[in-house]
Each structure stands twice: as C-alpha cells, then as structure tokens.
Design an enzyme around this catalytic site. Structure first.
Site, short mmCIF file in Angstrom:
data_model
loop_
_atom_site.label_atom_id
_atom_site.label_comp_id
_atom_site.label_asym_id
_atom_site.label_seq_id
_atom_site.Cartn_x
_atom_site.Cartn_y
_atom_site.Cartn_z
N ARG A 218 44.97 57.43 53.24
CA ARG A 218 44.61 56.18 53.79
C ARG A 218 43.58 56.34 55.12
O ARG A 218 42.64 55.77 54.88
CB ARG A 218 45.62 55.51 53.91
CG ARG A 218 45.80 54.03 53.02
CD ARG A 218 46.92 53.20 53.59
NE ARG A 218 47.68 52.79 52.27
CZ ARG A 218 47.59 52.13 51.59
NH1 ARG A 218 46.43 51.39 51.28
NH2 ARG A 218 48.25 51.83 50.34
N HIS B 190 41.77 34.73 51.67
CA HIS B 190 42.98 35.03 50.96
C HIS B 190 42.98 33.74 50.11
O HIS B 190 43.00 32.84 50.72
CB HIS B 190 44.12 35.33 51.92
CG HIS B 190 45.12 35.78 51.33
ND1 HIS B 190 45.72 36.71 50.63
CD2 HIS B 190 46.45 34.85 51.13
CE1 HIS B 190 46.74 36.82 50.13
NE2 HIS B 190 47.52 35.51 50.41
N LEU C 66 49.36 42.71 57.17
CA LEU C 66 48.58 42.12 55.98
C LEU C 66 48.58 40.73 55.88
O LEU C 66 49.60 39.99 55.93
CB LEU C 66 49.28 42.87 54.76
CG LEU C 66 48.60 42.54 53.27
CD1 LEU C 66 47.20 43.10 53.12
CD2 LEU C 66 49.77 43.01 52.41
N ASP C 67 47.41 40.28 55.78
CA ASP C 67 46.96 38.82 55.50
C ASP C 67 47.67 37.98 56.50
O ASP C 67 48.10 36.89 56.35
CB ASP C 67 47.75 38.28 53.89
CG ASP C 67 47.19 39.03 52.88
OD1 ASP C 67 45.67 39.30 53.10
OD2 ASP C 67 47.89 39.19 52.05
C1 GRF Z 1 39.66 36.02 45.52
O1 GRF Z 1 40.79 34.91 45.08
C2 GRF Z 1 40.05 36.57 47.00
O2 GRF Z 1 40.41 35.41 47.61
C3 GRF Z 1 40.87 37.55 46.70
O3 GRF Z 1 40.43 38.21 45.72
C4 GRF Z 1 39.57 37.44 44.97
C5 GRF Z 1 38.29 38.07 44.72
O4 GRF Z 1 37.52 37.42 43.82
N1 GRF Z 1 41.01 38.33 48.04
P1 GRF Z 1 35.97 37.73 43.63
O5 GRF Z 1 35.96 39.21 43.70
O6 GRF Z 1 35.55 37.15 45.08
O7 GRF Z 1 35.61 36.74 42.61
#
Ligand code: GRF
Length: 212
Positions: free
Chosen positions: A61, A105, A140-141
């Site tokens: 990573r 998110h 994370l998040d």
């Molecule tokens: C979205 O729902 C975003 O919130 C999540 O992954 C998805 C990505 O979708 N992190 P896109 O590639 O932007 O269409």
C-alpha cells in the site's frame, strides 16, 4: 485559480458532475487506479488530462500511495478529490494532503462507513438515508463533515432505486462543496473544525414516512 485533481476507480458519474459544474477551479487531472475505469474516457472527452496508477503494480500500500502521490503532486493541486476512489489510503498519504483531501460517501456518516451502504441501510429499515462530503482523515470514512443530503427510504426501495436516488444528491452536494472550498467560503481549521459554513435553517424538515 485553484487547482484540483480528481481520483476515480470506476464509472465516474460524480467526476462527470464536477466536470460539468463549471467550478471556480481548474481540473488539472483525473487519475484512476484502474485502467478500465469508465470515467477516464469521460474525462478525456472533456479535455481533461488523465493518468493511471494501477495498485496492482505495487507490492505494498505504501509503495502504491507513494507513486500515486508523485503523480498527483506533478499538478501541485490545492485540493485532491476522491470521487468513487475505491482504495484505502495510508495515514502517510492522508497526512501529506491534510486539509486538502475530500471524499464523497454514500451514507449519512457516521452511519454506514465502508462498502454496501445501501444494502445495510435497507436491511436495518432506516427511513432516512443519504450521502456525505467530508475531509479525509486516516480513519476510513471519518473526518470533518462538509455537507450531507438526506433522502427518504421508500417501502418499495431496492438497492438500485435507493442508490440511484442517493447518487442524484451526490451530484448536487459534491460540486457545491468544491465550489465553497475553492472560493474560500469554507475551510478546515487547525483544530479539525469545518469553518465558514453558512447554515440557514431548512424550513421543511425531512420526516419519513410523511406524517398524516
Ligand atoms: C458513489 O456512490 C460514491 O459515493 C462512492 O462510490 C460511488 C462512485 O460512483 N464513493 P461514481 O463512480 O462517481 O459514479
């Protein structure tokens, strides 16, 4: 004008919403960790430079994150935007971009961190779900929240219908968050507080299901 770099891993619908939003910043590049990410072609159609740094080319990573940071830093961005970037980032990477790394998110954080947010929200029977734009921290998040949008969960909802409704809101709040940041209407204080938020009360609260 401020410069941003967008990181993606897939279809890139959030990235597209940023490209189409006429933001008060230059989108210097779109970088993907997957060569077959659909969003790369969309970026190219918009005349934005693209690059691929494949995580598969690195054994750790740390090495991947170092290569990714090198590619990002060629553009000297003011803001790095995770728009569906599906890699967990090391603390070193996150600290390098402290205060200038944001993520979208698909849940109302701090509920439902991680993946499969819509499935889990449906399984729990929550009546309100949504999405969050936040500064990224090593956890994370987590990280200071900039803006959230809520949608009601309908009895008929499937993962597809719910995720589509949440995604629509993602496409509204993400460009707005970046507009605020790039025009210095909003910023992160040293103590981790998001400052500059102009929160006027919303006249109609979201109650789900609607009251009689
Ligand atoms: C979205 O729902 C975003 O919130 C999540 O992954 C998805 C990505 O979708 N992190 P896109 O590639 O932007 O269409």
């Amino acid at each position: 004008m401020k410069k941003i770099v967008i990181l993606i891993s897939g279809r890139g619908s959030n990235m597209r919403s940023l490209l189409e939003a006429k933001l008060p910043c230059t989108i210097a590049a779109v970088i993907s960790n997957k060569a077959d990410a659909g969003g790369l072609e969309i970026a190219q159609q918009h005349g934005v430079k693209t690059a691929v740094v494949s995580h598969k080319d690195f054994s750790s990573r740390e090495d991947f994150d170092a290569a990714l940071a090198k590619e990002i830093d060629r553009h000297q961005p003011d803001l790095v935007v995770l728009a569906g970037f599906m890699r967990i980032l090391t603390a070193g990477f996150v600290n390098h971009y402290g205060g200038r790394l944001i993520n979208i998110h698909p849940s109302l954080l701090p509920a439902y961190t991680g993946v499969n947010t819509h499935e889990r929200a449906l399984a729990d029977g929550v009546r309100i779900h949504g999405c969050t734009v936040h500064f990224v921290t090593a956890e994370l998040d987590h990280g200071p929240i900039i803006v959230q949008a809520a949608v009601s969960v309908l009895p008929s909802d499937t993962v597809q219908s719910l995720s589509a409704r949440v995604l629509q809101q993602e496409h509204h709040i993400f460009p707005q968050a970046i507009r605020w940041l790039c025009s210095k209407k909003l910023w992160l204080e040293k103590d981790g507080r998001v400052a500059g938020l102009h929160t006027s009360p919303i006249a109609t609260p979201l109650i789900s299901p609607a009251l009689d």
